[in-house]
Motif scaffolding. Structure first.
Motif, short mmCIF file in Angstrom:
data_model
loop_
_atom_site.label_atom_id
_atom_site.label_comp_id
_atom_site.label_asym_id
_atom_site.label_seq_id
_atom_site.Cartn_x
_atom_site.Cartn_y
_atom_site.Cartn_z
N GLU A 284 0.82 -1.22 0.00
CA GLU A 284 0.00 0.00 0.00
C GLU A 284 0.85 1.27 0.00
N PHE A 285 2.12 1.16 0.37
CA PHE A 285 2.95 2.35 0.44
C PHE A 285 3.51 2.76 -0.91
N GLU A 286 3.33 1.91 -1.93
CA GLU A 286 3.91 2.23 -3.24
C GLU A 286 3.14 3.35 -3.93
N PRO A 287 3.86 4.27 -4.56
CA PRO A 287 3.16 5.31 -5.34
C PRO A 287 2.40 4.69 -6.51
N GLU A 288 3.00 3.73 -7.22
CA GLU A 288 2.24 2.92 -8.18
C GLU A 288 2.77 1.49 -8.08
N PRO A 289 1.90 0.50 -8.41
CA PRO A 289 2.28 -0.90 -8.16
C PRO A 289 3.52 -1.33 -8.93
N SER A 290 4.42 -2.01 -8.27
CA SER A 290 5.60 -2.57 -8.91
C SER A 290 5.28 -4.02 -9.33
N PRO A 291 6.18 -4.66 -10.07
CA PRO A 291 5.90 -6.04 -10.51
C PRO A 291 5.62 -6.95 -9.31
N ARG A 292 4.56 -7.73 -9.45
CA ARG A 292 4.19 -8.62 -8.36
C ARG A 292 4.37 -10.06 -8.83
N LEU A 293 5.19 -10.83 -8.10
CA LEU A 293 5.49 -12.21 -8.51
C LEU A 293 4.22 -13.04 -8.64
N ALA A 294 3.31 -12.86 -7.69
CA ALA A 294 2.07 -13.67 -7.71
C ALA A 294 1.27 -13.40 -8.97
N ALA A 295 1.23 -12.14 -9.40
CA ALA A 295 0.45 -11.80 -10.60
C ALA A 295 1.15 -12.33 -11.86
N PHE A 296 2.48 -12.21 -11.92
CA PHE A 296 3.22 -12.77 -13.06
C PHE A 296 2.94 -14.27 -13.18
N ASP A 297 2.99 -14.93 -12.05
CA ASP A 297 3.01 -16.39 -12.02
C ASP A 297 1.61 -17.00 -11.97
N GLY A 298 0.64 -16.25 -11.45
CA GLY A 298 -0.71 -16.80 -11.32
C GLY A 298 -0.85 -17.87 -10.26
N LEU A 299 -0.05 -17.81 -9.21
CA LEU A 299 -0.13 -18.74 -8.08
C LEU A 299 0.16 -20.19 -8.45
N VAL A 300 1.09 -20.40 -9.37
CA VAL A 300 1.54 -21.77 -9.65
C VAL A 300 2.69 -22.09 -8.69
N ASN A 301 3.75 -21.29 -8.78
CA ASN A 301 4.89 -21.48 -7.89
C ASN A 301 4.94 -20.43 -6.77
N VAL A 302 3.99 -19.48 -6.80
CA VAL A 302 4.04 -18.38 -5.83
C VAL A 302 2.86 -18.46 -4.86
N ILE A 303 3.14 -18.18 -3.60
CA ILE A 303 2.10 -18.01 -2.59
C ILE A 303 2.19 -16.56 -2.12
N ARG A 304 1.06 -15.90 -2.09
CA ARG A 304 1.06 -14.49 -1.70
C ARG A 304 0.50 -14.37 -0.29
N ILE A 305 1.17 -13.60 0.55
CA ILE A 305 0.63 -13.34 1.88
C ILE A 305 0.67 -11.84 2.14
N GLY A 306 -0.08 -11.42 3.14
CA GLY A 306 -0.09 -10.00 3.49
C GLY A 306 -0.85 -9.77 4.78
N SER A 307 -0.91 -8.53 5.20
CA SER A 307 -1.71 -8.17 6.37
C SER A 307 -2.02 -6.69 6.30
N PHE A 308 -2.61 -6.17 7.34
CA PHE A 308 -3.07 -4.78 7.35
C PHE A 308 -2.43 -4.01 8.49
N SER A 309 -1.34 -4.57 9.03
CA SER A 309 -0.72 -4.02 10.24
C SER A 309 -0.02 -2.69 10.00
N LYS A 310 0.42 -2.45 8.78
CA LYS A 310 1.27 -1.28 8.56
C LYS A 310 0.49 -0.04 8.19
N THR A 311 -0.70 -0.19 7.59
CA THR A 311 -1.45 0.99 7.15
C THR A 311 -2.77 1.16 7.88
N LEU A 312 -3.21 0.13 8.62
CA LEU A 312 -4.51 0.23 9.29
C LEU A 312 -4.37 0.07 10.80
N SER A 313 -3.96 -1.12 11.24
CA SER A 313 -3.81 -1.36 12.67
C SER A 313 -3.03 -2.64 12.88
#
Lengths: 462, 462
Positions: A284-313
């Motif tokens: 969320e801190f990016e001015p515009e989205p950079s390349p995302r491995l999960a999107a390139f790969d479509g979740l074949v070899n990539v697992i995407r994780i995240g949370s909301f701790s840095k921008t929300l709570s």
């Protein structure tokens, strides 16, 4: 943390460390009071006090006339593999524990989050008031095993806008981003498996991997992402099962991976059956989205994780995993067995309501502008002290700074701690211990000029 | 759960189970469509559909003209050790997953919690409104590594009234009672260690222990607690590292341990260095406190855990561990490494405010009275169907019933599931598979007369 910084606490810690490292085993006699006092350069009465307190805790036994012995009941905890040591300044858990348990007056330029008054207070309070009017079932009942459907659908829609087209059943809510990685490791790793991380990387990846008894290998990070040829060589040699990284804005360097690097990493991963865990926590801190491995790969070899701790709570614990259906299914089972569910339905609801709040987008934009100013200012003040920024980040709150004159970051962190300033020394982030003269700075935690005064004072001491 | 009950879902599950159990490995050819259709008694088109869906998931590969093969990318997840099987009716995870993911219209006499309208709605909403006025830091920040100090102090005071005298630093907050046990297992167990449970015991203890690759041993449970001579024999023979049990009101039987049994168990434990994990989750349901192992022992060989899911809210995730200081310290590190903290500060605050609410005590007393009536009524109606209650519980919401004519609980559960009624068959609770003709009933979930109609219908089918 007053206790562990006291002399007595240090002696207790030293004995515990020897037990943890098995240099002292059950039934062994402890060093004599005189000998240990000399070794640790403390008074004999400090050692007596420490041994008495360890005896009160049941860690050691006193046999009158004979000395102190490691208690027969002492279980050397598996956690000893986390690498606890007397010299905690270069322990990956040191910064976390210091930051979490800091006194209110402490300054924390080494910590990994923004101060609470940077968070969207009004949005959170609106969500809480909404909760007070929610259904009985949401307030009192267990939720579905994958987590709140509304939030999973929202995340799936967001992923679709980034080119990652998956259904909400491929999203599993967890209690935190860290727990998401833990669950992945428990599902895919076996003890002794190699795991690849960046050098440097977020220090808690190392603490977590040690808890899994993984073999940690690393490849150097460049301002455009991992050094691809080193990466390929390490993958071919060590055959790691997983590669864990932050995309978007890298922790601790603040660098961003290029599209070319992303493509090459994925090619290497695919050829070797390497699974990539992409931690998107700073996206969320990016001015515009950079390349995302999960999107390139479509979740074949990539697992995407995240949370909301840095921008929300960070108090509202909620993370997520997006992965292949069969892995999600296995992780649902494992999360039920080990946690009886992931994110609290109440927490997931607060996150959902906050993300849907029309003020949230404005909050994130304001945060980016504010951080942009704070980064510039902090970089300039650090430069005045001779600390050079390794790369100029596109966003986020980290600066990765090289200390002047080859100064040791751990030494500096110890000096600063005496003045209630918590720093994050470079080697804490480096599996290869290649960053002794680096330090990670959090520009959101450097508004108090005392941070720079203390840093300057510590740099002046040799 | 429509999918897993469908024919196609069953076939997919059967293939996944063979991969999980390694009877099919990467690259192996799947059974021919005709052969599998015959084995599973489904139509060939169902198998084709299942194989196609597994191919879409990436689990199998189709090689035109040659058949289907297990994908080279398939990772046999470590979770296979949880014991997932095609015949999920006797899987310890079956009841959990069915209960958590049940459709709103389903009836759940097999589930392990009370309906949301039995929970203290007004108290929870007051706590939520209080949250909306809380400090910025509580709403947005990480909390201290042991969890909210106010709640830990309150728990320590409560323990003191039960004769367990410990400081708040010996209390660690976790995200749930289940996570508390998971953290203990990660700290104290190594793969292959034996762990003792009751026969029968809470089914998720088994799912959790399988995730830890523990060797599960069991001792028969009597209406006064474990059978002490069997317990002593198993301890001497199998040398288990841990014994995990529910005190107060036992799950699934509803029985209460006698003081004599408690004393004898502790004597055996002490002689063999056995650590006891006492799960106190049903303590609030007791009319008056029964013997508590942690209080007898003073946390030398006993670790006490609990949560607030059964009397306050299962949505507000919060549990705790009370243990020796050195173990707590090790578990704090491990929880930071694997979760970056335990209970959410917001969740801990809601629990604290609710427990301090003057209405909470009255809520618990009303709950006990209401359950007392519900237990009597359900026992009488079950008796009319020939289901005999094994013991008359002093409190709580469970009845452990023996089915008439040696009927098999798993068969009954499958029949009932077709009518959207979720039952908990006896062998799910029995590591020794000694309770095929038992069933656990939750009297709080049996107010709808359809529960008894469906049960009667299923019992009539042979």
């Amino acid at each position: 943390m007053a206790q562990t910084t006291s002399r007595t606490g240090e002696v207790m810690e030293a004995i515990r460390a020897r037990i943890a490292s098995r240099s002292l085993s059950r039934g062994d006699r402890l060093p004599s009071i005189r000998a240990l006092a000399a070794t640790l350069k403390v008074s004999p009465s400090t050692v007596v006090e420490a041994y008495d307190r360890l005896a009160a805790e049941g860690v050691v036994l006193s046999r009158p006339g004979s000395g102190f012995y490691v208690s027969a009941e002492v279980v050397t905890p598996a956690v000893s593999d986390l690498g606890t040591r007397a010299d905690r300044a270069i322990d990956p858990l040191w910064v976390s524990r210091q930051s979490l348990d800091a006194a209110a007056a402490a300054l924390k330029p080494g910590c990994g989050w923004l101060p609470p008054d940077w968070m969207p207070d009004a949005i959170l309070r609106r969500a809480m008031r909404g909760l007070a009017r929610a259904d009985d079932a949401l307030l009192a009942d267990y939720g579905p095993s994958r987590g709140l459907p509304e939030l999973r659908r929202l995340l799936a829609r967001r992923f679709a806008t980034e080119g990652l087209d998956i259904g909400p059943d491929q999203v599993l809510l967890t209690a935190s981003g860290t727990q998401a990685i833990d669950l992945i490791c428990r599902t895919l790793l076996r003890p002794g498996d190699a795991v690849l991380v960046d050098d440097p990387c977020y220090f808690n990846f190392q603490a977590l991997l040690r808890a899994h008894k993984a073999r940690i290998v690393s490849a150097p990070y460049t301002p455009n992402g991992p050094d691809v040829s080193s990466f390929a060589r390490v993958v071919a040699e060590a055959r790691p099962r997983l590669y864990i990284t932050n995309s978007a804005i890298h922790n601790p360097t603040g660098a961003t991976m290029s599209a070319q690097t992303a493509h090459r990493l994925l090619t290497v991963a695919s050829a070797h059956g390497l699974v990539i865990v992409e931690d998107d926590i700073f996206a969320e801190f990016e001015p515009e989205p950079s390349p995302r491995l999960a999107a390139f790969d479509g979740l074949v070899n990539v697992i995407r994780i995240g949370s909301f701790s840095k921008t929300l709570s960070a108090s509202i614990r909620c993370g997520y995993i997006a992965a292949r259906p069969d892995w999600i299914e296995a992780m649902v089972d494992l999360q039920v067995a080990t946690h009886f569910g992931g994110a609290s339905p109440v927490a997931a609801r607060v996150v959902f309501d906050s993300l849907m709040d029309s003020g949230y987008r404005r909050h994130v934009e304001a945060l980016r502008r504010r951080l942009s100013g704070a980064r510039r200012e902090a970089a300039a003040r650090l430069a005045d002290l001779g600390v050079r920024t390794w790369v100029t980040p596109r966003g986020g709150f980290y600066l990765w700074g090289r200390l002047p004159d080859g100064r040791d970051g751990s030494d500096l962190a110890r000096l600063a701690l005496d003045e209630d300033v918590i720093l994050a020394p470079g080697n804490v982030f480096s599996a290869a211990q290649s960053a002794p003269d680096f330090m990670r700075f959090n520009v959101g935690q450097m508004r108090d000029p005392r941070v720079f005064t203390v840093l300057k004072g510590a740099l002046a001491r040799r």
